[in-house]
Design a protein around this motif. Structure first.
Motif, PDB file in Angstrom:
ATOM      1  N   ILE A  46      40.020  74.311  80.139  1.00 63.59           N
ATOM      2  CA  ILE A  46      40.699  75.385  79.416  1.00 63.59           C
ATOM      3  C   ILE A  46      41.096  74.824  78.057  1.00 63.59           C
ATOM      4  O   ILE A  46      41.870  73.872  77.971  1.00 63.59           O
ATOM      5  N   HIS A  47      40.561  75.402  77.009  1.00 59.79           N
ATOM      6  CA  HIS A  47      40.729  74.837  75.670  1.00 59.79           C
ATOM      7  C   HIS A  47      42.014  75.361  75.032  1.00 59.79           C
ATOM      8  O   HIS A  47      42.094  76.512  74.597  1.00 59.79           O
ATOM      9  N   MET A  48      43.002  74.477  74.966  1.00 59.16           N
ATOM     10  CA  MET A  48      44.247  74.763  74.259  1.00 59.16           C
ATOM     11  C   MET A  48      44.480  73.696  73.188  1.00 59.16           C
ATOM     12  O   MET A  48      45.590  73.521  72.696  1.00 59.16           O
ATOM     13  N   GLU A  49      43.413  72.987  72.825  1.00 58.24           N
ATOM     14  CA  GLU A  49      43.543  71.883  71.881  1.00 58.24           C
ATOM     15  C   GLU A  49      43.234  72.285  70.451  1.00 58.24           C
ATOM     16  O   GLU A  49      43.826  71.762  69.499  1.00 58.24           O
ATOM     17  N   VAL A  50      42.306  73.192  70.256  1.00 54.16           N
ATOM     18  CA  VAL A  50      41.808  73.451  68.909  1.00 54.16           C
ATOM     19  C   VAL A  50      42.333  74.783  68.399  1.00 54.16           C
ATOM     20  O   VAL A  50      42.465  75.751  69.162  1.00 54.16           O
ATOM     21  N   GLY A  51      42.649  74.825  67.105  1.00 49.88           N
ATOM     22  CA  GLY A  51      43.142  76.050  66.494  1.00 49.88           C
ATOM     23  C   GLY A  51      42.008  76.983  66.151  1.00 49.88           C
ATOM     24  O   GLY A  51      41.685  77.194  64.979  1.00 49.88           O
ATOM     25  N   GLN A  52      41.394  77.533  67.173  1.00 50.16           N
ATOM     26  CA  GLN A  52      40.199  78.353  66.981  1.00 50.16           C
ATOM     27  C   GLN A  52      40.277  79.608  67.833  1.00 50.16           C
ATOM     28  O   GLN A  52      40.438  79.522  69.051  1.00 50.16           O
ATOM     29  N   PRO A  53      40.163  80.780  67.220  1.00 44.17           N
ATOM     30  CA  PRO A  53      40.146  82.004  68.025  1.00 44.17           C
ATOM     31  C   PRO A  53      39.027  81.978  69.055  1.00 44.17           C
ATOM     32  O   PRO A  53      37.933  81.462  68.792  1.00 44.17           O
ATOM     33  N   GLY A  54      39.305  82.549  70.201  1.00 48.03           N
ATOM     34  CA  GLY A  54      38.284  82.655  71.230  1.00 48.03           C
ATOM     35  C   GLY A  54      37.398  83.864  71.046  1.00 48.03           C
ATOM     36  O   GLY A  54      36.503  84.119  71.866  1.00 48.03           O
ATOM     37  N   THR A  55      37.625  84.599  69.977  1.00 54.31           N
ATOM     38  CA  THR A  55      36.866  85.815  69.685  1.00 54.31           C
ATOM     39  C   THR A  55      35.858  85.557  68.567  1.00 54.31           C
ATOM     40  O   THR A  55      36.045  84.665  67.739  1.00 54.31           O
ATOM     41  N   PRO A  56      34.790  86.355  68.501  1.00 52.73           N
ATOM     42  CA  PRO A  56      33.806  86.179  67.425  1.00 52.73           C
ATOM     43  C   PRO A  56      34.281  86.833  66.137  1.00 52.73           C
ATOM     44  O   PRO A  56      35.331  87.493  66.093  1.00 52.73           O
ATOM     45  N   ALA A  57      33.497  86.672  65.083  1.00 54.57           N
ATOM     46  CA  ALA A  57      33.727  87.436  63.857  1.00 54.57           C
ATOM     47  C   ALA A  57      33.716  88.916  64.198  1.00 54.57           C
ATOM     48  O   ALA A  57      33.042  89.350  65.142  1.00 54.57           O
ATOM     49  N   PRO A  58      34.469  89.723  63.457  1.00 50.51           N
ATOM     50  CA  PRO A  58      34.493  91.155  63.789  1.00 50.51           C
ATOM     51  C   PRO A  58      33.117  91.786  63.720  1.00 50.51           C
ATOM     52  O   PRO A  58      32.223  91.314  63.004  1.00 50.51           O
ATOM     53  N   ALA A  59      32.949  92.852  64.468  1.00 48.27           N
ATOM     54  CA  ALA A  59      31.640  93.511  64.557  1.00 48.27           C
ATOM     55  C   ALA A  59      31.136  93.952  63.190  1.00 48.27           C
ATOM     56  O   ALA A  59      29.926  93.906  62.917  1.00 48.27           O
ATOM     57  N   THR A  60      32.038  94.365  62.317  1.00 42.62           N
ATOM     58  CA  THR A  60      31.622  94.789  60.972  1.00 42.62           C
ATOM     59  C   THR A  60      30.963  93.639  60.214  1.00 42.62           C
ATOM     60  O   THR A  60      29.989  93.847  59.485  1.00 42.62           O
ATOM     61  N   ALA A  61      31.484  92.433  60.395  1.00 43.50           N
ATOM     62  CA  ALA A  61      30.928  91.262  59.717  1.00 43.50           C
ATOM     63  C   ALA A  61      29.552  90.919  60.270  1.00 43.50           C
ATOM     64  O   ALA A  61      28.606  90.639  59.515  1.00 43.50           O
ATOM     65  N   ARG A  62      29.425  90.956  61.587  1.00 43.75           N
ATOM     66  CA  ARG A  62      28.143  90.603  62.198  1.00 43.75           C
ATOM     67  C   ARG A  62      27.054  91.619  61.855  1.00 43.75           C
ATOM     68  O   ARG A  62      25.901  91.271  61.624  1.00 43.75           O
ATOM     69  N   ALA A  63      27.437  92.893  61.779  1.00 50.44           N
ATOM     70  CA  ALA A  63      26.459  93.925  61.417  1.00 50.44           C
ATOM     71  C   ALA A  63      26.001  93.759  59.970  1.00 50.44           C
ATOM     72  O   ALA A  63      24.816  93.950  59.650  1.00 50.44           O
ATOM     73  N   ALA A  64      26.934  93.385  59.095  1.00 46.94           N
ATOM     74  CA  ALA A  64      26.576  93.190  57.691  1.00 46.94           C
ATOM     75  C   ALA A  64      25.599  92.026  57.529  1.00 46.94           C
ATOM     76  O   ALA A  64      24.671  92.086  56.716  1.00 46.94           O
ATOM     77  N   VAL A  65      25.807  90.976  58.301  1.00 50.47           N
ATOM     78  CA  VAL A  65      24.905  89.826  58.242  1.00 50.47           C
ATOM     79  C   VAL A  65      23.518  90.216  58.742  1.00 50.47           C
ATOM     80  O   VAL A  65      22.495  89.831  58.157  1.00 50.47           O
ATOM     81  N   GLU A  66      23.475  91.001  59.800  1.00 53.50           N
ATOM     82  CA  GLU A  66      22.180  91.447  60.327  1.00 53.50           C
ATOM     83  C   GLU A  66      21.403  92.235  59.274  1.00 53.50           C
ATOM     84  O   GLU A  66      20.197  92.020  59.085  1.00 53.50           O
ATOM     85  N   ARG A  67      22.113  93.100  58.554  1.00 54.41           N
ATOM     86  CA  ARG A  67      21.440  93.872  57.501  1.00 54.41           C
ATOM     87  C   ARG A  67      20.968  92.955  56.373  1.00 54.41           C
ATOM     88  O   ARG A  67      19.849  93.091  55.867  1.00 54.41           O
ATOM     89  N   ALA A  68      21.834  92.014  55.983  1.00 57.15           N
ATOM     90  CA  ALA A  68      21.484  91.115  54.881  1.00 57.15           C
ATOM     91  C   ALA A  68      20.304  90.223  55.233  1.00 57.15           C
ATOM     92  O   ALA A  68      19.447  89.935  54.386  1.00 57.15           O
ATOM     93  N   MET A  69      20.240  89.793  56.485  1.00 55.63           N
ATOM     94  CA  MET A  69      19.138  88.927  56.916  1.00 55.63           C
ATOM     95  C   MET A  69      17.797  89.653  56.783  1.00 55.63           C
ATOM     96  O   MET A  69      16.760  89.032  56.545  1.00 55.63           O
ATOM     97  N   ALA A  70      17.833  90.960  56.930  1.00 57.01           N
ATOM     98  CA  ALA A  70      16.587  91.734  56.882  1.00 57.01           C
ATOM     99  C   ALA A  70      16.183  92.125  55.470  1.00 57.01           C
ATOM    100  O   ALA A  70      15.010  92.419  55.212  1.00 57.01           O
TER     101      ALA A  70
END
Length: 398
Positions: A46-70
């Motif tokens: 159980i990771h309680m050592e690192v200051g890192q969200p357990g969630t991904p980048a927001p969906a809006t960010a990931r969708a924008a990257v997908e569009r940019a990659m294309a």
């Protein structure tokens, strides 16, 4: 002839690495490596050592990257970042703080880590001294040391809610001839914050003493009582550093920003051009779109708030009764002196015997950190509850 410089002296002894490289390790990264080794061996951690969200980048960010990659070749941007992102960050200060800000003063960086390097190089010459509160983020002092500058430690404690006071900064200026002060609010590892009046009083000391003030605001947005206040609300002559890593849940994307006084824009730009060329383009695309994912990010914050409440209650039942007040970020800094006077060994044993990874306080406070450990509650609520139960069973045996 190989064209490679021979790294040995005439007597055959290898040349040593530079003295500036002899800085301490970032201990939390060592803990991460040990935790990863346990997971590779088939153990649950159980990771309680690192200051890192357990969630991904927001969906809006990931969708924008997908569009940019294309559609985009994602080549270099300007050294200071995409104009559209700089404009959106400036608008963020108006939306959140009521501060009107020229986009020209915004510098997009390769994570907040690059922002600290650029700031220290732009503000301080080799040998100059910079005041840092302790406990505090260890990389501040390590980066300063590697750059040939000198960290000056100001010890905060319970009496000042683990934040430096104006009197302490005044004293450091008179005694140690510091050139600047860096304060994070909310802070890592404590989660405590500067009250608005104390922030104003510290800025007054800095103006009177001719000190640069650097405000680390990377945990803004992650508060659970009073909102965080930007130093820009009180002065244009400060350097503010922020990041998309924490509130925006984008640690691995390595994109952050600085806000600097007008006279520093060109010096910082020259440094950025030579050191980094430009921030990662794909990360900037994601960062711009992340501002459209606030609803998702606020849901993440509500999870952190629930985790905080759960752990404040359940860790006390596990014997971790003395926890520093946590106003923001996603950390609890717990006194473990009833169990140990060696937090490094204690955290190692905790990982081995419970599978709960935490960070020893010596990472944040070389003098007093052996009596503390930091818990990060950026994971899921289910993981936090499981960790608390594991620790309750473990500490009963101590």
């Amino acid at each position: 002839m190989t064209g490679r410089c021979d790294q040995t002296r005439e007597d055959g002894v290898p040349r040593p690495p530079s003295k500036r490289s002899a800085i301490a390790s970032f201990i939390v990264m060592d803990v991460m490596r040990a935790a990863a080794a346990r997971e590779a061996a088939g153990h649950r951690v159980i990771h309680m050592e690192v200051g890192q969200p357990g969630t991904p980048a927001p969906a809006t960010a990931r969708a924008a990257v997908e569009r940019a990659m294309a559609t985009d070749n994602l080549g270099y941007t300007l050294a200071l970042g995409m104009p559209s992102l700089r404009e959106r960050i400036a608008k963020h200060y108006s939306d959140w703080y009521g501060v009107e800000l020229s986009p020209e003063r915004v510098v997009v960086t390769n994570g907040s880590s690059a922002a600290f390097v650029l700031t220290f190089l732009a503000l301080f010459d080799a040998g100059e001294r910079v005041a840092l509160p302790s406990p505090g983020y260890p990389c501040y002092r390590h980066i300063l040391t590697a750059l040939g500058q000198q960290p000056v430690i100001i010890e905060a404690d319970e009496s000042s809610r683990w934040m430096p006071t104006p009197d302490q900064i005044e004293a450091a200026s008179a005694r140690d001839h510091i050139a600047g002060v860096l304060i994070a609010s909310p802070a890592n590892p404590t989660g405590t914050m500067l009250e608005p009046q104390r922030l104003k009083d510290i800025l007054k000391v800095c103006r009177r003493r001719g000190l640069w003030f650097i405000s680390d605001e990377i945990y803004h947005g992650l508060t659970y009582g009073m909102p965080a206040e930007t130093a820009l609300k009180h002065s244009d002559g400060v350097v503010v550093i922020n990041s998309f890593s924490k509130y925006f849940s984008m640690t691995g994307w390595r994109v952050g920003w600085m806000v600097v006084p007008e006279e520093l824009v060109r010096p910082v730009e020259r440094l950025a051009q030579n050191l980094y060329i430009a921030p990662p383009t794909v990360s900037q695309v994601a960062a711009l779109a992340a501002f459209d994912g606030i609803e998702e990010l606020e849901a993440n914050r509500r999870v952190y708030a629930a985790n905080r409440d759960l752990l404040l209650r359940e860790l006390a039942r596990a014997g971790f009764e003395e926890i520093v007040p946590a106003d923001g970020a996603f950390y609890l800094y717990a006194d473990v002196s009833r169990f140990t006077d060696d937090s490094l060994a204690f955290a190692k044993l905790m990982l081995e015997e419970t599978g709960v990874a935490t960070t020893p306080g010596v990472d944040f406070d070389e003098a007093r950190g052996r009596h503390f450990i930091r818990f990060s509650y950026a994971g899921t609520t289910a993981d936090m509850a499981e960790a608390a139960e594991r620790l309750k069973g473990w500490t009963r045996l101590k």
